[in-house]
Design an enzyme around this catalytic site. Structure first.
Site, PDB file in Angstrom:
ATOM      1  N   HIS A 118      76.417  65.322  68.722  1.00  0.00           N
ATOM      2  CA  HIS A 118      75.011  65.672  68.940  1.00  0.00           C
ATOM      3  C   HIS A 118      74.800  65.921  70.433  1.00  0.00           C
ATOM      4  O   HIS A 118      74.930  64.995  71.234  1.00  0.00           O
ATOM      5  CB  HIS A 118      74.137  64.526  68.442  1.00  0.00           C
ATOM      6  CG  HIS A 118      72.685  64.864  68.362  1.00  0.00           C
ATOM      7  ND1 HIS A 118      72.172  65.665  67.372  1.00  0.00           N
ATOM      8  CD2 HIS A 118      71.635  64.532  69.160  1.00  0.00           C
ATOM      9  CE1 HIS A 118      70.862  65.802  67.550  1.00  0.00           C
ATOM     10  NE2 HIS A 118      70.506  65.129  68.632  1.00  0.00           N
ATOM     11  N   ASP A 137      71.993  67.006  72.819  1.00  0.00           N
ATOM     12  CA  ASP A 137      70.592  67.362  73.020  1.00  0.00           C
ATOM     13  C   ASP A 137      70.544  68.506  74.027  1.00  0.00           C
ATOM     14  O   ASP A 137      71.060  68.381  75.143  1.00  0.00           O
ATOM     15  CB  ASP A 137      69.796  66.143  73.479  1.00  0.00           C
ATOM     16  CG  ASP A 137      69.546  65.178  72.314  1.00  0.00           C
ATOM     17  OD1 ASP A 137      69.286  65.680  71.207  1.00  0.00           O
ATOM     18  OD2 ASP A 137      69.625  63.960  72.514  1.00  0.00           O
ATOM     19  N   ASP A 157      67.986  64.827  63.965  1.00  0.00           N
ATOM     20  CA  ASP A 157      67.266  64.036  64.966  1.00  0.00           C
ATOM     21  C   ASP A 157      65.838  64.521  65.197  1.00  0.00           C
ATOM     22  O   ASP A 157      65.203  64.117  66.162  1.00  0.00           O
ATOM     23  CB  ASP A 157      68.081  64.094  66.283  1.00  0.00           C
ATOM     24  CG  ASP A 157      67.618  63.058  67.312  1.00  0.00           C
ATOM     25  OD1 ASP A 157      67.064  62.032  66.901  1.00  0.00           O
ATOM     26  OD2 ASP A 157      67.812  63.298  68.514  1.00  0.00           O
ATOM     27  N   HIS A 197      64.238  69.661  69.974  1.00  0.00           N
ATOM     28  CA  HIS A 197      63.544  68.443  69.526  1.00  0.00           C
ATOM     29  C   HIS A 197      63.327  67.352  70.576  1.00  0.00           C
ATOM     30  O   HIS A 197      62.842  66.265  70.219  1.00  0.00           O
ATOM     31  CB  HIS A 197      64.217  67.864  68.274  1.00  0.00           C
ATOM     32  CG  HIS A 197      65.605  67.327  68.494  1.00  0.00           C
ATOM     33  ND1 HIS A 197      66.728  67.997  68.095  1.00  0.00           N
ATOM     34  CD2 HIS A 197      66.051  66.201  69.077  1.00  0.00           C
ATOM     35  CE1 HIS A 197      67.807  67.290  68.411  1.00  0.00           C
ATOM     36  NE2 HIS A 197      67.417  66.188  69.019  1.00  0.00           N
TER      37      HIS A 197
HETATM   38 ZN   LIG Z   1      68.660  64.653  69.594  1.00  0.00          ZN
END
Ligand SMILES: [Zn+2]
Length: 1109
Positions: free
Chosen positions: A267, A269, A379, A595
């Site tokens: 993951h 971000d 997420d 997100h």
């Molecule tokens: Zn995230």
């Protein structure tokens, strides 16, 4: 009779027997690695050599200045200076450097990432290739970024604002020879200990794992290297004889059907506690590491989402991109998600969500020759009920998340389920019972995959999504080692679920689909997946919310006008649909919907970048609108253009919505614009501003409004005051009273009905806002216990009618100043019969608070168990009471352009043009305006804000109302220009509307664009794509009518990716009007693609087409 193969049983026994004290033995296992005994336990024998002298390791360093991020080629041109261990690097933004780093081959090929420090994501080893060992010399380049996995605050609180002056120490730069056998024993021991710690109660495997681990400790002798091999042999009592030689073949033995499917994931971000530029490096580091791992562990499969990250890699690390492409081809690197980024799934508009998939899937298809099959938002902070339909329309049927495990009130009841959207579309969904997308592939994770599974009665398999993440990283070799041992164990014992590797997320879902008989055996979840957490993210960072809404609408207008300009070409025959510029703008807007960006939960630096992207979109978008308008009309000038002084002409407004409308627009009357005085109905007291009444009421699809005088059915407004603390705004439809600084009355004049609850008042209100931890993310339920109503003061009348009446009011709170202008116009909210006028609130705020929440509230004399909120392509109803904990949890919710409280016969809506937070508790309807968190951005929302909202009373329940249309219009102001008389005579002004909708009023035409695959230069057989949706939740039948100016050769229904699904019949009536009939189910989204051919009756066309020389 004694059997000869049995051991002898002694007659006497003078010993003690083997009974143990289980907990002491179990606790002993903690002393075998690291800790107090590190110099004598297993840790002391992990390396046979460690060299760091300058005979063996030569280091040279060059530091990039400031926050710059030079390319590999640029960096290689610099002068490097000698360096040594212990040197410090920094300052912040961006070996063991203590921080993140990337190893490159001398040709610039990224080889793998490094994560320094001593966290669970530590990865500091780089294996020297065999050939280099033989050659005796190996050079490589390490690029260190002075940031940790979680940006720069990692020594302190994760979400604390960044420390830009942090330095990192080079703790190790050593040439080491590991003792592979000892590392193998470490892995064996780790798995055994995990089994002992994880399996509950008192089972055979658990006891066996502890006794075997204990026996290993007894066998181990740090002074005798051969003891390691003997100790490893003991581990085979749990893993099976010769298990290690089987390598990845271990997955071919044992259970035919695995319960836990392991997939590597990382993951990243796209921005959070670090800016976009750092993410670009994280992508290269993380993915290169995974490719390296795939080569060492053939069973390793790695899945990656977010087209934007692939695009960055393609642009910045082309060599690595080629390696990714190879691994996609061999089937080890998987594409997932189908979207541009892992977007927020509350706030983007329906069209923006459609574009996340359109831009994502098209990118994957163009670069890898395939689309994603699984939507992937592990997420995102809540998921709109519009998604199932959009996922299906993006050519996917599977969906993965895990975020609802973060609910802070109710436990989400399903792991594997059919998620059914607001329109009835379903996607096969899995919310991993492992409750994380950064699993460490431990025995605990595998075990939880079954013990925490909520639907074992209908499905007993789970996805294990493992690998370090959030800041990138991905799986480590030790995780893959652990999984092999876990599989080996389950091949021997049925007490651990069997874990499988080497498959894709799609294969997991395919198996779910077949085992659940096409989903029939699974439970359903209907509507939104509301996250009972992070409810402050609908409001945090006002600038990003406003940037998102304004950009979405600007781009819709750009596409609308550019489509028409490219088809009509009245005044610029060379006009070409600006596809790549539009794509650039969309990609920026889609990126900012990531997100942690759109929700307002990133560090301040991210918002500087995001605001910059929005300002580019605004500038480019406005320019594209000008270019399109000037291709449609000659000389449509800006109102402030000096040349309007001497040009005969009129104020016009271009209406990009498909609703007929009337508007009151404020125009400057200074400079050249002073000549417009004759075209306005009302002038401000000081004469600087004029109010013009614009009319585009000429039926469906009216595109151009002209200024005109009051109509017979206008409702002239008045404002009066009885002294300094009593003010009334009124017309013949509605009336609002402010008394002693609060809204004491909102009256429906026509019905003589008071809308404010008796004894209560409305207005601004401040709450204390101190969530339990996640500051920018959360507003907690207890904030509601600290309401502090604010009073409007210093009221003054700023416009007196007849067209607009306005009151200006001020409020000060702490160091903040709030100025609000409340206006009422002489027109109704829409042209629907009986529509009431709305009260508009324009606020300018200098916000200087910390941990306060500003809202606007109206206590209404309306009683209903539910309130209605606009969502992407539809609405959702949520309860206004606290009957159950599920009702209580929704104390702050997301809405788009409106929130409404209606009972039978009447309702009141609050319209919003840039805010997304609402609530309705009992009879009190609120819109959330500003928050003031201090982590991870210490100065969130400090400074100046401008925003608006409106209060709209309406006769009839929401379902019978014009609220969606009014909210659409409220967000889509006219494009006001000055058109010369010559322009007013332009063919486009008299041409029949290009596309109109007739029939049921509950269908909204949202988008007009050109087809993705058109040849825009040649423009032969242009296609037009129109997106429509049903907005109220019921069936509808409409006709989409196309102007005789065009010749429709083919009409099809497509999905969001513009694949043609169904051919529509095109009817042509007596007036040469072509139409297609469209039937909708409630909340259905339809995309229609029209292919246009050349007109058969050319002369008619030539009569109005102007061709530029
Ligand atoms: Zn995230």
């Amino acid at each position: 009779m004694a059997s000869s193969h049995l051991p002898h049983y002694d007659d006497q026994n003078y010993g003690t027997g083997a009974k143990w004290i289980k907990h002491l033995t179990k606790n002993r296992l903690d002393t075998f690695t690291g800790g107090h005994f590190a110099d004598v336990n297993l840790s002391s024998v992990l390396f046979t050599h460690r060299l760091s002298d300058d005979q063996h390791v030569r280091l040279e360093v060059w530091s990039a200045p400031g926050l710059t991020k030079p390319s590999f080629e640029e960096a290689m041109k610099q002068k490097f200076k000698p360096a040594k261990k212990g040197d410090s690097f920094g300052p912040s933004f961006e070996f063991d450097p203590g921080c993140e780093a990337m190893i490159f081959g001398t040709d610039g090929t990224p080889l793998q990432g490094i994560t320094g420090g001593y966290g669970g994501d530590r990865r500091v080893e780089y294996i020297i290739p065999r050939e280099a060992v033989k050659a005796g010399k190996h050079s490589f380049i390490i690029e260190s970024s002075c940031n940790g996995m979680f940006g720069v605050p990692w020594n302190g609180d994760t979400i604390a604002p960044p420390d830009m002056n942090r330095y990192f120490n080079l703790d190790s730069a050593d040439l080491v020879v590991p003792n592979q056998e000892a590392w193998g024993l470490l892995a064996d021991f780790t798995t055994l200990k995990e089994i002992g710690n994880t399996l509950p109660g008192n089972g055979s495997l658990q006891n066996k794992a502890i006794t075997v681990a204990n026996a290993i400790m007894n066998e181990f002798d740090e002074t005798d290297k051969t003891s390691i091999a003997r100790a490893r042999k003991i581990a085979e009592q749990v893993f099976g004889k010769g298990w290690e030689q089987k390598a990845e073949g271990i997955y071919e033995e044992g259970a035919k059907r695995a319960q836990i499917w392991g997939i590597g994931y990382c993951h990243i971000d796209t921005a959070w506690l670090w800016p976009y530029s750092v993410t670009q490096q994280k992508v290269a580091r993380s993915w290169s590491t995974q490719i390296d791992l795939m080569e060492r562990y053939p069973e390793h499969r790695f899945t990656c989402s977010q087209a934007q990250q692939f695009k960055w890699l393609e642009q910045l690390y082309p060599k690595l991109f080629d390696r990714v492409r190879e691994k996609v081809k061999t089937g080890q690197f998987h594409l997932v998600g189908g979207s541009w980024v892992e977007n927020d799934a509350n706030m983007p508009s329906g069209e923006a969500l459609a574009r996340q998939f359109l831009y994502g899937q098209r990118y994957f298809e163009s670069r890898f020759g395939k689309r994603c099959e699984t939507a992937w938002l592990p997420d995102s902070f809540g998921l709109t009920g519009a998604l199932p339909q959009l996922i299906r329309l993006a050519d996917m049927k599977y969906f993965f998340t895990q975020k609802l495990s973060w609910n802070n009130i109710n436990v989400f009841p399903h792991s594997t389920f059919n998620w059914v959207g607001i329109d009835g579309s379903q996607v096969l969904s899995h919310m991993t019972p492992v409750d994380t997308y950064t699993a460490q592939a431990s025995v605990g994770d595998i075990h939880k995959g079954i013990t925490n599974h909520k639907n074992l009665e209908s499905s007993d398999t789970a996805l294990l999504v493992f690998g370090n993440g959030d800041g990138g990283g991905g799986p480590l070799a030790k995780m893959l080692e652990n999984l092999r041992r876990i599989r080996a164990t389950s091949n021997e014992s049925r007490e651990l679920p069997s874990v499988d590797m080497g498959h894709s997320v799609e294969e997991f879902f395919d198996s779910l689909l077949s085992e659940s008989e096409g989903g029939h055996k699974l439970p359903n979840w209907n509507g939104e997946l509301y996250l009972e957490f992070h409810r402050g993210t609908y409001t945090s960072h006002g600038s990003i919310k406003k940037g998102n809404r304004k950009s979405e609408i600007l781009l819709r207008d750009v596409e609308h006008l550019a489509t028409l300009a490219s088809l009509y070409k009245h005044h610029n025959f060379n006009y070409v649909y600006p596809k790549s510029k539009i794509d650039d703008c969309w990609e920026k807007v889609l990126l900012n919907q990531f997100h942690d960006v759109l929700p307002g939960s990133a560090i301040g630096m991210v918002y500087k970048d995001a605001e910059q992207l929005y300002s580019e979109v605004s500038k480019d978008g406005e320019k594209l609108i000008e270019e399109a308008l000037s291709a449609l009309f000659p000389a449509a000038l800006d109102i402030t253009d000096p040349s309007i002084k001497s040009t005969p002409g009129h104020i016009i407004g271009y209406n990009t919505t498909f609703f007929p409308r009337r508007d009151v627009v404020a125009l400057p009357l200074t400079g050249a614009a002073s000549r417009l005085k004759s075209q306005v109905v009302q002038t401000s007291k000081d004469g600087s501003v004029g109010y013009a009444l614009m009319d585009a009421a000429g039926g469906e699809g009216a595109r151009v409004s002209k200024s005109r005088g009051l109509f017979a059915d206008s409702m002239p407004v008045s404002v009066f005051s009885n002294g300094s603390d009593h003010f009334v705004l009124r017309n013949s439809s509605v009336q609002l009273t402010i008394y002693k600084g609060r809204i004491t009355s909102v009256l429906d004049v026509q019905l003589d009905r008071e809308l404010i609850a008796k004894g209560q008042t409305g207005g601004l209100v401040i709450f204390e806002d101190r969530p339990n931890y996640w500051d920018a993310w959360d507003v907690e339920i207890h904030h509601l216990e600290t309401a502090h109503p604010l009073e409007f003061s210093n009221l003054e009348i700023t416009a007196e009618g007849p067209l607009r009446a306005s009151l200006k009011a001020e409020t000060t709170y702490g160091k903040s100043k709030i100025s609000v202008t409340i206006s009422l116009d002489a027109i109704a909210a829409t042209l629907k019969h009986g529509s009431r006028s709305l009260f508009n609130f324009d606020a300018t705020v200098d916000w200087q608070e910390k941990h306060k929440f500003l809202k606007f509230e109206l206590p209404l004399d309306i009683h209903s168990g539910v309130a209605t909120y606009e969502t992407p392509f539809g609405h959702v109803q949520r309860s206004t009471h606290k009957n159950t904990t599920w009702d209580m949890a929704k104390f702050e919710v997301c809405g788009h352009k409106f929130a409404d409280l209606s009972e039978f016969g009447y309702g009141v809506a609050i319209l919003s043009e840039s805010k997304y937070g609402f609530s309705c508790r009992g009879n009190v309807l609120r819109i959330s305006l500003l928050r003031a968190a201090t982590a991870p951005d210490a100065d969130q929302d400090m400074g100046k804000h401008e925003f608006s909202w409106a209060v709209m009373p309406h006769q009839g329940h929401f379902l019978e109302s014009d609220v969606p249309a009014a909210a659409f219009l409220y967000n889509s102001p006219l494009h006001v220009r000055f058109a010369s008389d010559e322009s007013l005579a332009a063919p486009f002004m008299s041409a029949s509307p290009p596309f109109t909708i007739s029939g049921d009023h509950n269908v909204i035409l949202e988008t007009i664009k050109r087809g993705e695959d058109d040849d825009f230069k040649k423009n032969t057989n242009p296609t037009v794509v129109l997106r429509l949706y049903e907005a109220f939740g019921g069936h509808a039948r409409v006709k989409l009518r196309v102007s005789p100016d065009f010749h429709v050769v083919k009409a099809t229904i497509t999905n969001l990716l513009e694949d043609e699904l169904e051919v529509l019949g095109v009817k042509t009536d007596n007036d040469d009007l072509q139409s297609v009939k469209l039937d909708f189910r409630g909340f259905e989204v339809k995309t229609v693609k029209l292919t246009l051919g050349s007109k058969t009756r050319e002369p008619k066309r030539e009569s109005w087409v102007t061709v530029d020389a």
